[in-house]
Enzyme design. Structure first.
Site, PDB file in Angstrom:
ATOM      1  N   LYS A 139       0.055  23.981  92.418  1.00 10.34           N
ATOM      2  CA  LYS A 139      -1.522  23.840  92.120  1.00 10.34           C
ATOM      3  C   LYS A 139      -1.798  23.085  93.041  1.00 10.34           C
ATOM      4  CE  LYS A 139      -2.298  22.210  88.060  1.00 10.34           C
ATOM      5  NZ  LYS A 139      -2.358  21.054  86.706  1.00 10.34           N
ATOM      6  N   CYS A 198      -8.727  18.332  73.313  1.00 10.13           N
ATOM      7  CA  CYS A 198      -9.078  16.374  72.602  1.00 10.13           C
ATOM      8  C   CYS A 198      -9.022  16.434  70.952  1.00 10.13           C
ATOM      9  CB  CYS A 198     -10.157  16.021  73.400  1.00 10.13           C
ATOM     10  SG  CYS A 198      -9.937  15.676  75.096  1.00 10.13           S
TER      11      CYS A 198
END
Length: 446
Positions: free
Chosen positions: A35, A258
């Site tokens: 990444k 979330c």
């Protein structure tokens, strides 16, 4: 200011890039070296409008860099942000293993006074836990800060650069003032409070928004039974300043990284202090059931028999303008259809790769275009309100479906859109539109 951000998920990556855009020197740290390499080469591992352009711009200006070397990054910084993941444990509690790991490494890298902020969503008391852990491993001075984030995927850059408010939880007035000055270019709405209140504020905010979503979905279900239109009901409610229009859009429920995680975590937080959060338990239950409304409509149309039917799915991301498929309603809907013996053809403009990586193919036929997925299907289910779908020519769409059956799980089409078509059209909480068809359903499916 020299800033280190630990973790390059949504929160850490967007925050780090936006701090650099404000003119600060920012180093973003991640253990995933693949990444890091992607980021160093100008790529972005998530889909977020505007983020890649800002990243490339600030790297070129020398304000932004990416590394796997936490010790070096922390050593160069005055302000260290922990933005690692806090995934759910099987019981719903937040897993703090990554928080603890980051805190331990920070302590080992300390070479002078730092302000250390936790930006991840964490249970009340976590900042104290982090401070205790760091203090046990270094003699260096530091101040601990709670700095919760409130960005929305799909509009994260806008939300970060133009926030409704900044919340700073601090025990040190000097550290709080430093962070206040850091964020004043973004907004004057800065709330400085104690650390525990800041931690609780994030969970309370997300739980309230989730409650609004489940509430309007319950109203939508009642509207279907009494003949009212939930869009008109929500519109009228929203003009009341005490309520507001936001999060009053009926559909198939919330998803993402979330709301599902944070509602479950808050229920556990309450349980740990011997309090049963009955309201929030109901919110979670309503949301879980709401995504099955698409299935109930399909089973009603086909007399409970989905075996052998071809169902097209438009949208697998949990919301538009993101490639995030975590807790997406599409997952359960697709899994149910496959188990029921249906053939599923699916398309999403951005999120198909993530869906397949996370959940596998599951027997789904993945298509390169929306109309390809719809071609020859017995019914089409719209699960994510991508603008591409909103702009669809319904006249053309009805000609390529085997049967013109459209289940609009996000209420993207208006009455005028379907009035001149022969669609059997079902939406959420708008029964009058469901009745406005030009062919009898029984004749269509027999």
């Amino acid at each position: 200011m020299n800033i280190t951000v630990i973790g390059t998920g949504y929160v850490g990556l967007v925050s780090g890039i936006c701090y650099a855009e404000l003119g600060h020197r920012v180093v973003c740290v991640d253990k995933d070296l693949a990444k890091v390499e992607t980021l160093q080469n100008g790529g972005i591992p998530i889909y977020e409008p505007g983020l890649q352009e800002l990243s490339v711009k600030n790297m070129a200006a020398g304000r932004l860099s990416f590394t796997g070397d936490l010790r070096d990054a922390v050593g160069q910084s005055e302000f260290v942000i922990i933005a690692v993941g806090t995934p759910s444990l099987p019981n719903g509690e937040a897993n703090l293993a990554y928080i603890d790991g980051a805190a331990t490494e920070i302590a080992e890298a300390m070479n002078g006074y730092k302000i250390i902020a936790v930006k991840s969503t964490v249970p009340v008391g976590t900042n104290e836990r982090v401070a205790k852990l760091i203090r046990s491993r270094t003699p260096e001075r530091f101040d601990s800060i709670s700095l919760p984030e409130f960005l929305r995927e799909g509009s994260a850059v806008q939300d970060t650069m133009h926030p409704d408010r900044i919340v700073i939880g601090a025990d040190s007035e000097a550290a709080a003032e430093t962070l206040k000055q850091l964020h004043l270019p973004l907004t004057d709405n800065i709330v400085v409070t104690d650390i525990r209140s800041a931690e609780m504020l994030k969970y309370a905010s997300n739980a309230f928004l989730a409650t609004k979503i489940s509430f309007i979905n319950e109203i939508a279900n009642i509207c279907e039974k009494v003949g009212a239109d939930v869009t008109r009901v929500a519109e009228g409610m929203g003009f009341d300043k005490r309520i507001g229009h936001a999060f009053l859009k009926a559909g198939i429920g919330y998803g993402g990284s979330c709301f599902p995680k944070d509602t479950r975590a808050l229920i556990q937080i309450a349980g740990n202090v011997d309090y049963e959060f009955k309201l929030l338990r109901a919110v979670v239950e309503v949301n879980q059931d709401q995504r099955m409304s698409v299935i109930r409509k399909l089973e009603s149309i086909f007399d409970g028999e989905l075996q052998g039917k071809t169902i097209a799915i438009w949208g697998v991301a949990f919301k538009p303008n993101t490639d995030d498929v975590r807790e997406s309603p599409a997952l359960e809907i697709i899994q149910y259809l496959i188990r029921s013996g249906a053939h599923v053809k699916a398309y999403d403009p951005i999120a198909m790769k993530n869906f397949r990586t996370m959940y596998g193919d599951n027997g789904v036929m993945w298509c390169d275009e929306a109309l390809e997925a719809a071609a020859g299907a017995d019914a089409l289910c719209l699960l994510t309100e991508w603008e591409e779908f909103v702009r669809t020519d319904l006249g053309q769409l009805q000609t390529i479906l085997r049967k013109p059956i459209l289940i609009d799980g996000r209420n993207v089409f208006k009455e005028a859109d379907v009035a001149e078509t022969s669609f059997i059209y079902y939406s959420i909480g708008r029964p009058r539109l469901n009745q406005g068809v030009k062919e009898e359903l029984s004749a269509l499916i027999n």
